[in-house]
Design an enzyme around this catalytic site. Structure first.
Site, mmCIF file in Angstrom:
data_model
loop_
_atom_site.group_PDB
_atom_site.id
_atom_site.type_symbol
_atom_site.label_atom_id
_atom_site.label_comp_id
_atom_site.label_asym_id
_atom_site.label_seq_id
_atom_site.Cartn_x
_atom_site.Cartn_y
_atom_site.Cartn_z
ATOM 1 N N ASP A 63 0.927 -1.198 0.078
ATOM 2 C CA ASP A 63 0.041 0.005 0.086
ATOM 3 C C ASP A 63 0.743 1.176 0.194
ATOM 4 O OD1 ASP A 63 -2.478 -1.351 0.070
ATOM 5 O OD2 ASP A 63 -2.585 -1.326 2.268
ATOM 6 N N ASP A 94 -7.067 -1.809 -4.094
ATOM 7 C CA ASP A 94 -7.912 -1.360 -3.119
ATOM 8 C C ASP A 94 -9.186 -0.111 -3.702
ATOM 9 O OD1 ASP A 94 -6.750 -2.751 -1.160
ATOM 10 O OD2 ASP A 94 -5.741 -1.241 -0.463
#
Length: 168
Positions: free
Chosen positions: A120, A138
């Site tokens: 991330d 995401d």
């Protein structure tokens, strides 16, 4: 079995998401060397790139790493189920939603299988409104789920209007 043209659109969306997700993560890891740097200020405090190894699901929920393989298998089963659903889909919004969710699920599954965690890096936490660090996969999942909800609401309204016209 012949795959309907509209299903190919869902698979195309998924492929675009997977490619963009994996290219962005490769750039973050090798081009920017964010793993070593930790954080790059882009438009501080609104947007930064921050390196996070997410061992959980979207936005770091259920982290810890113990569920690596279970999450990987679950993501791939969900993607396969959605790929099957795309074969029956007729509406463009639904097809786009399915493709985005498939792409996001597979993109993050690739990371879990390769690294044991999801990379991330998109960080809006400086705004104080959104504390999580996330990635393109995401984002695709989130947008896809929102489109699924929108498609469901629109379908229900069309059905309700149809029933009202039949009663009149």
């Amino acid at each position: 079995m012949k795959i309907p043209r509209i299903a190919w659109a869902a698979y195309g969306f998924a492929l675009v998401v997977i490619v963009l997700d994996q290219l962005s993560k490769a750039w973050i890891l090798t081009g920017l060397s964010l793993r070593e740097v930790g954080r790059v200020l882009i438009a501080d405090p609104i947007l930064n790139f921050s390196y996070v190894e997410n061992t959980g699901v979207s936005f770091g929920l259920f982290g810890g790493g113990a569920a690596r393989w279970a999450l990987s298998v679950f993501s791939l089963i969900v993607a396969a189920g959605l790929a099957w659903w795309a074969l029956q889909a007729q509406r463009r919004t639904l097809v786009a939603a399915i493709g985005l969710v498939i792409g996001g699920a597979v993109g993050n599954a690739i990371d879990r299988i390769r690294f044991g965690y999801v990379v991330d890096f998109i960080d809006f936490s400086g705004t104080g409104l959104f504390p999580w660090v996330f990635n393109i996969a995401d984002s695709a999942i989130t947008i896809g789920v929102c489109l699924l909800i929108l498609d469901s609401i629109r379908s229900e309204r069309k059905a309700a209007v149809g029933v009202a016209h039949e009663k009149a």
